[in-house]
Design an enzyme around this catalytic site. Sequence first.
Site, PDB file in Angstrom:
ATOM      1  N   ARG A  98      30.118 -30.278  17.052  1.00 46.52           N
ATOM      2  CA  ARG A  98      31.251 -29.677  16.341  1.00 46.52           C
ATOM      3  C   ARG A  98      30.746 -29.097  15.026  1.00 46.52           C
ATOM      4  O   ARG A  98      30.096 -29.791  14.237  1.00 46.52           O
ATOM      5  CB  ARG A  98      32.329 -30.717  16.068  1.00 46.52           C
ATOM      6  CG  ARG A  98      33.564 -30.088  15.428  1.00 46.52           C
ATOM      7  CD  ARG A  98      34.715 -31.041  15.367  1.00 46.52           C
ATOM      8  NE  ARG A  98      35.876 -30.371  14.776  1.00 46.52           N
ATOM      9  CZ  ARG A  98      37.042 -30.951  14.630  1.00 46.52           C
ATOM     10  NH1 ARG A  98      37.226 -32.194  15.028  1.00 46.52           N
ATOM     11  NH2 ARG A  98      38.047 -30.295  14.093  1.00 46.52           N
ATOM     12  N   ARG A 108      37.392 -27.813  20.543  1.00 45.93           N
ATOM     13  CA  ARG A 108      36.338 -28.654  19.960  1.00 45.93           C
ATOM     14  C   ARG A 108      35.700 -29.568  20.986  1.00 45.93           C
ATOM     15  O   ARG A 108      36.364 -30.073  21.879  1.00 45.93           O
ATOM     16  CB  ARG A 108      36.838 -29.447  18.774  1.00 45.93           C
ATOM     17  CG  ARG A 108      38.172 -30.099  18.936  1.00 45.93           C
ATOM     18  CD  ARG A 108      38.762 -30.361  17.553  1.00 45.93           C
ATOM     19  NE  ARG A 108      40.150 -30.722  17.575  1.00 45.93           N
ATOM     20  CZ  ARG A 108      41.168 -29.857  17.518  1.00 45.93           C
ATOM     21  NH1 ARG A 108      40.948 -28.580  17.478  1.00 45.93           N
ATOM     22  NH2 ARG A 108      42.411 -30.280  17.523  1.00 45.93           N
ATOM     23  N   ASP A 111      36.685 -34.616  18.584  1.00 47.73           N
ATOM     24  CA  ASP A 111      37.530 -34.774  17.409  1.00 47.73           C
ATOM     25  C   ASP A 111      37.747 -36.269  17.221  1.00 47.73           C
ATOM     26  O   ASP A 111      38.153 -36.962  18.156  1.00 47.73           O
ATOM     27  CB  ASP A 111      38.866 -34.059  17.644  1.00 47.73           C
ATOM     28  CG  ASP A 111      39.727 -33.973  16.392  1.00 47.73           C
ATOM     29  OD1 ASP A 111      39.177 -34.018  15.278  1.00 47.73           O
ATOM     30  OD2 ASP A 111      40.954 -33.849  16.537  1.00 47.73           O
ATOM     31  N   ASP A 113      39.629 -38.908  14.589  1.00 45.49           N
ATOM     32  CA  ASP A 113      40.554 -39.026  13.467  1.00 45.49           C
ATOM     33  C   ASP A 113      40.924 -40.491  13.233  1.00 45.49           C
ATOM     34  O   ASP A 113      41.282 -41.195  14.179  1.00 45.49           O
ATOM     35  CB  ASP A 113      41.850 -38.264  13.749  1.00 45.49           C
ATOM     36  CG  ASP A 113      41.663 -36.765  13.740  1.00 45.49           C
ATOM     37  OD1 ASP A 113      40.885 -36.258  12.918  1.00 45.49           O
ATOM     38  OD2 ASP A 113      42.306 -36.089  14.567  1.00 45.49           O
TER      39      ASP A 113
END
Length: 182
Positions: A98, A108, A111, A113
């Site tokens: 990424r 992407r 990811d 988070d």
Amino acid sequence: MQKHASRPHEPEPIPRHTVYLGIGSNIGNRLAHLQEAVGLLNRMAETAVTGVSEIYMTEPVGVTEQDRFYNGVVRLETALSPENLRSHCKAIEHNLGRPEQYIRWSPRVIDLDILLYGDLTMHSSVLSIPHPELTNRMFVLIPLLDLDDPPHPVLHCPVSSLLVTCPDRSVLVRLREGVALP
């Protein structure tokens, strides 16, 4: 008078926090990217992956002209600070391909988070906990509930109660394949 034998000072145990991370991918071999990310998360210092949700295929949010995502949630036990954990997550994202700069909601490879970090609430220019979109995304709430039903530290209610008020009405498709614990 009898003297007591002195014990050597034992170090205080490092406090560990239960953290929930959202994971997602919509480029290439999505399941392999998720599995590799979970393996790298488990190799971080002072951190152990203790659970991985089912993996769901979901529609993209924002820019809808892109492949569907594979999304899930990972539970960690960590002694890392939230900022340090975020830095490690960004390094894993970069390691897996990424780019550091990207357009919001663009496709992407991976990811990662931070959704919840124990009962911590914080907001800085680079990190907000709980994740500000947690209550608005079925692709986060459903996999999180595969693992646990933790309390939301701001709303003071179990995450399960957020399903009723979640504005996201997208349909999640649970995959037969999953991501294994390392």
